[in-house]
Motif scaffolding. Sequence first.
Motif, mmCIF file in Angstrom:
data_model
loop_
_atom_site.group_PDB
_atom_site.id
_atom_site.type_symbol
_atom_site.label_atom_id
_atom_site.label_comp_id
_atom_site.label_asym_id
_atom_site.label_seq_id
_atom_site.Cartn_x
_atom_site.Cartn_y
_atom_site.Cartn_z
ATOM 1 N N LYS A 46 0.697 -1.257 0.084
ATOM 2 C CA LYS A 46 0.122 0.089 -0.065
ATOM 3 C C LYS A 46 0.866 1.135 -0.158
ATOM 4 O O LYS A 46 1.755 1.283 0.799
ATOM 5 C CB LYS A 46 -0.867 -0.118 1.209
ATOM 6 C CG LYS A 46 -1.882 1.064 1.183
ATOM 7 C CD LYS A 46 -2.916 0.921 2.466
ATOM 8 C CE LYS A 46 -3.836 2.241 2.442
ATOM 9 N NZ LYS A 46 -4.851 2.110 3.512
ATOM 10 N N ASN A 47 0.537 2.138 -0.879
ATOM 11 C CA ASN A 47 1.111 3.392 -0.991
ATOM 12 C C ASN A 47 0.115 4.268 -1.355
ATOM 13 O O ASN A 47 -0.530 4.612 -2.471
ATOM 14 C CB ASN A 47 2.349 3.292 -2.065
ATOM 15 C CG ASN A 47 3.025 4.678 -2.352
ATOM 16 O OD1 ASN A 47 2.278 5.611 -2.210
ATOM 17 N ND2 ASN A 47 4.250 4.612 -2.204
ATOM 18 N N GLU A 48 -0.083 5.467 -0.429
ATOM 19 C CA GLU A 48 -1.358 6.150 -0.692
ATOM 20 C C GLU A 48 -1.167 7.073 -1.871
ATOM 21 O O GLU A 48 -2.026 7.542 -2.733
ATOM 22 C CB GLU A 48 -1.558 6.943 0.567
ATOM 23 C CG GLU A 48 -2.000 6.187 2.048
ATOM 24 C CD GLU A 48 -3.387 5.892 1.895
ATOM 25 O OE1 GLU A 48 -4.440 6.700 1.005
ATOM 26 O OE2 GLU A 48 -3.678 4.947 2.653
ATOM 27 N N ALA A 49 0.338 7.692 -2.027
ATOM 28 C CA ALA A 49 0.249 8.605 -2.951
ATOM 29 C C ALA A 49 0.158 7.760 -4.482
ATOM 30 O O ALA A 49 -0.409 8.328 -5.411
ATOM 31 C CB ALA A 49 1.723 8.940 -3.012
ATOM 32 N N LEU A 50 0.797 6.465 -4.534
ATOM 33 C CA LEU A 50 0.456 5.579 -5.853
ATOM 34 C C LEU A 50 -1.119 5.387 -6.226
ATOM 35 O O LEU A 50 -1.600 5.735 -7.365
ATOM 36 C CB LEU A 50 1.255 4.328 -5.915
ATOM 37 C CG LEU A 50 2.703 4.334 -6.142
ATOM 38 C CD1 LEU A 50 3.383 3.072 -5.848
ATOM 39 C CD2 LEU A 50 2.979 4.913 -7.553
ATOM 40 N N ILE A 51 -1.672 5.358 -5.111
ATOM 41 C CA ILE A 51 -3.285 5.015 -5.149
ATOM 42 C C ILE A 51 -4.048 6.138 -5.634
ATOM 43 O O ILE A 51 -4.811 6.226 -6.484
ATOM 44 C CB ILE A 51 -3.809 4.649 -4.150
ATOM 45 C CG1 ILE A 51 -3.261 3.011 -3.408
ATOM 46 C CG2 ILE A 51 -5.488 4.416 -3.945
ATOM 47 C CD1 ILE A 51 -3.437 2.500 -2.147
ATOM 48 N N ALA A 52 -3.534 7.093 -5.275
ATOM 49 C CA ALA A 52 -4.061 8.612 -5.507
ATOM 50 C C ALA A 52 -3.700 8.956 -6.869
ATOM 51 O O ALA A 52 -4.618 9.280 -7.769
ATOM 52 C CB ALA A 52 -3.422 9.722 -4.626
ATOM 53 N N GLU A 53 -2.542 8.529 -7.363
ATOM 54 C CA GLU A 53 -2.067 8.902 -8.904
ATOM 55 C C GLU A 53 -2.988 7.709 -9.682
ATOM 56 O O GLU A 53 -3.368 8.184 -10.842
ATOM 57 C CB GLU A 53 -0.665 8.277 -9.034
ATOM 58 C CG GLU A 53 0.375 9.454 -8.511
ATOM 59 C CD GLU A 53 1.858 9.147 -8.617
ATOM 60 O OE1 GLU A 53 2.137 7.897 -9.092
ATOM 61 O OE2 GLU A 53 2.823 10.065 -8.059
#
Length: 148
Positions: free
Chosen positions: A112-119
């Motif tokens: 999980k990586n919040e920044a990657l998910i947002a991207e």
Amino acid sequence: MDNSKLYLLLWTALCFWCLGQVWFGQIVIYPLFAKVGQTDYIGYHRFYTRRIPLVVIVPGVACFLLPVALAFLCPAVPAWMTAGNVAAGIVGLLVTVGLAIPRHGKLEKFGKNEALIAELVRYNWPRTASITVQAAVTMLMLAHVLGG
């Protein structure tokens, strides 16, 4: 019904299948990635990616590439309709290969990586728009062919 009209109807079904999927993915699936806990994330993402090939990936790739064949196999329609479908397919393909696949790979490998998910959510909007354009153009194609 001649083959060209049958092909257009089959294309329409595929296009609207992909339209439903891309909007469901944009509004529900991708945002859900952020709701999965860190500990369970890699397992969740692997579960997701192993189940989507037949229902998402194969129809999606077909939706990106078949407009080229549609240009040759479809009944006569205005050139802008054909060009619009092809251009939208290219946008969807480029977004998928250039933006979505690399981020999915990182999420599956590193978790999980919040920044990657947002991207992923943000960068999926052009693909969502491209398939929406394909569906709209396809409806106009149907109206042109079946109404005329």
